[in-house]
Design an enzyme around this catalytic site. Structure first.
Site, mmCIF file in Angstrom:
data_model
loop_
_atom_site.group_PDB
_atom_site.id
_atom_site.type_symbol
_atom_site.label_atom_id
_atom_site.label_comp_id
_atom_site.label_asym_id
_atom_site.label_seq_id
_atom_site.Cartn_x
_atom_site.Cartn_y
_atom_site.Cartn_z
ATOM 1 N N LYS A 1 10.378 4.627 0.756
ATOM 2 C CA LYS A 1 9.941 4.175 2.080
ATOM 3 C C LYS A 1 11.162 4.052 2.982
ATOM 4 O O LYS A 1 12.257 3.772 2.509
ATOM 5 C CB LYS A 1 9.271 2.799 1.971
ATOM 6 C CG LYS A 1 7.857 2.860 1.419
ATOM 7 C CD LYS A 1 7.185 1.502 1.573
ATOM 8 C CE LYS A 1 5.808 1.488 0.952
ATOM 9 N NZ LYS A 1 5.205 0.153 0.970
ATOM 10 N N SER B 1 2.160 -5.762 8.722
ATOM 11 C CA SER B 1 3.522 -5.547 9.229
ATOM 12 C C SER B 1 3.548 -4.295 10.106
ATOM 13 O O SER B 1 4.165 -4.270 11.165
ATOM 14 C CB SER B 1 4.506 -5.378 8.071
ATOM 15 O OG SER B 1 4.452 -6.484 7.203
HETATM 16 P P1 ADP Z 1 3.092 -3.804 0.164
HETATM 17 O O1 ADP Z 1 3.959 -2.681 0.638
HETATM 18 O O2 ADP Z 1 3.317 -4.220 -1.235
HETATM 19 O O3 ADP Z 1 1.644 -3.696 0.500
HETATM 20 P P2 ADP Z 1 3.262 -5.838 2.197
HETATM 21 O O4 ADP Z 1 4.482 -6.572 2.583
HETATM 22 O O5 ADP Z 1 2.603 -5.019 3.227
HETATM 23 O O6 ADP Z 1 3.708 -5.026 0.951
HETATM 24 O O7 ADP Z 1 2.191 -6.830 1.585
HETATM 25 C C1 ADP Z 1 2.470 -7.649 0.502
HETATM 26 C C2 ADP Z 1 1.198 -8.358 0.116
HETATM 27 O O8 ADP Z 1 0.785 -9.204 1.175
HETATM 28 C C3 ADP Z 1 0.018 -7.443 -0.181
HETATM 29 O O9 ADP Z 1 -0.748 -8.004 -1.227
HETATM 30 C C4 ADP Z 1 -0.767 -7.466 1.091
HETATM 31 O O10 ADP Z 1 -2.153 -7.219 0.849
HETATM 32 C C5 ADP Z 1 -0.538 -8.882 1.525
HETATM 33 N N1 ADP Z 1 -0.691 -9.038 2.969
HETATM 34 C C6 ADP Z 1 -0.097 -8.345 3.951
HETATM 35 N N2 ADP Z 1 -0.504 -8.781 5.153
HETATM 36 C C7 ADP Z 1 -1.379 -9.780 4.918
HETATM 37 C C8 ADP Z 1 -2.192 -10.622 5.750
HETATM 38 N N3 ADP Z 1 -2.192 -10.518 7.072
HETATM 39 N N4 ADP Z 1 -2.975 -11.517 5.143
HETATM 40 C C9 ADP Z 1 -3.009 -11.612 3.803
HETATM 41 N N5 ADP Z 1 -2.315 -10.849 2.965
HETATM 42 C C10 ADP Z 1 -1.500 -9.937 3.513
#
Ligand code: ADP
Length: 173
Positions: free
Chosen positions: A44, A131
């Site tokens: 990534k 994000s």
């Molecule tokens: P990844 O690349 O592992 O998906 P992220 O940083 O996007 O990493 O997400 C990490 C975790 O947090 C994942 O389980 C994702 O579903 C959760 N997550 C991301 N955004 C939210 C949100 N707004 N509410 C709840 N869980 C979230």
């Protein structure tokens, strides 16, 4: 001996949003300690360097001794084993998250039958926050102040060179 009260919350956290913070605070009502583990993934191309993401998370949880931040590469189950955690916490926002998370959880269980994945639902107001979307909206001049901690918004504005929008004036009738 694995500590049941230690859970690992893995992710890219590029950057953390209030959705992630919401999941951590819910997880703290179940587990004694949470380690936010940033995956170092060479495939990534993240916006924030790993060191910056560590700093952002430290800042967001300053003073909370039950939340730690760390980085890992390789298999999550190996990392969890190394730090003595037997629970993985993940957030579930919508059905769209489910399929991928379900696969990951079952694969991790196959890799380590003692590893449990616990899914937590955020407050509805964060259920659409990611994000990726926060970065996109801010870059296009939209407001994200309710969606990320202030330090994250400031860093995003610096990265993208986007000024804070002027406060909206109410129409006087
Ligand atoms: P990844 O690349 O592992 O998906 P992220 O940083 O996007 O990493 O997400 C990490 C975790 O947090 C994942 O389980 C994702 O579903 C959760 N997550 C991301 N955004 C939210 C949100 N707004 N509410 C709840 N869980 C979230």
């Amino acid at each position: 001996m694995k500590r049941k009260s230690l859970a690992v919350f893995p992710g890219s956290f590029d950057p953390i949003t209030n959705g992630h913070l919401d999941i951590v605070s819910r997880a703290l009502s179940i587990f004694g300690e949470i380690v936010m583990a940033i995956l170092v993934n060479s495939e990534k191309s993240p916006l924030f360097k790993v060191e910056e993401r560590v700093e952002i998370i430290r800042e967001a949880f300053r003073g909370n001794r039950r939340v730690r931040v760390d980085t890992f590469s390789g298999l999550l189950v190996d990392y969890a084993e190394k730090i003595g955690a037997s629970v993985i916490v993940r957030g579930l926002r919508a059905i769209s998250d489910f399929e991928y998370e379900f696969q990951m959880a079952l694969m991790n269980r196959r890799l380590d039958p003692n590893m449990e994945t616990v899914f937590m639902m955020p407050a509805e107001s964060y259920s659409y926050v990611s994000s990726r979307l926060v970065k996109e909206v801010l870059q296009l001049g939209g407001r994200v102040s309710d969606l990320v901690p202030p330090g994250v918004e400031r860093r995003l504005r610096e990265k993208y060179g986007v000024a804070r929008p002027a406060p909206r004036l109410r129409k006087v009738r």
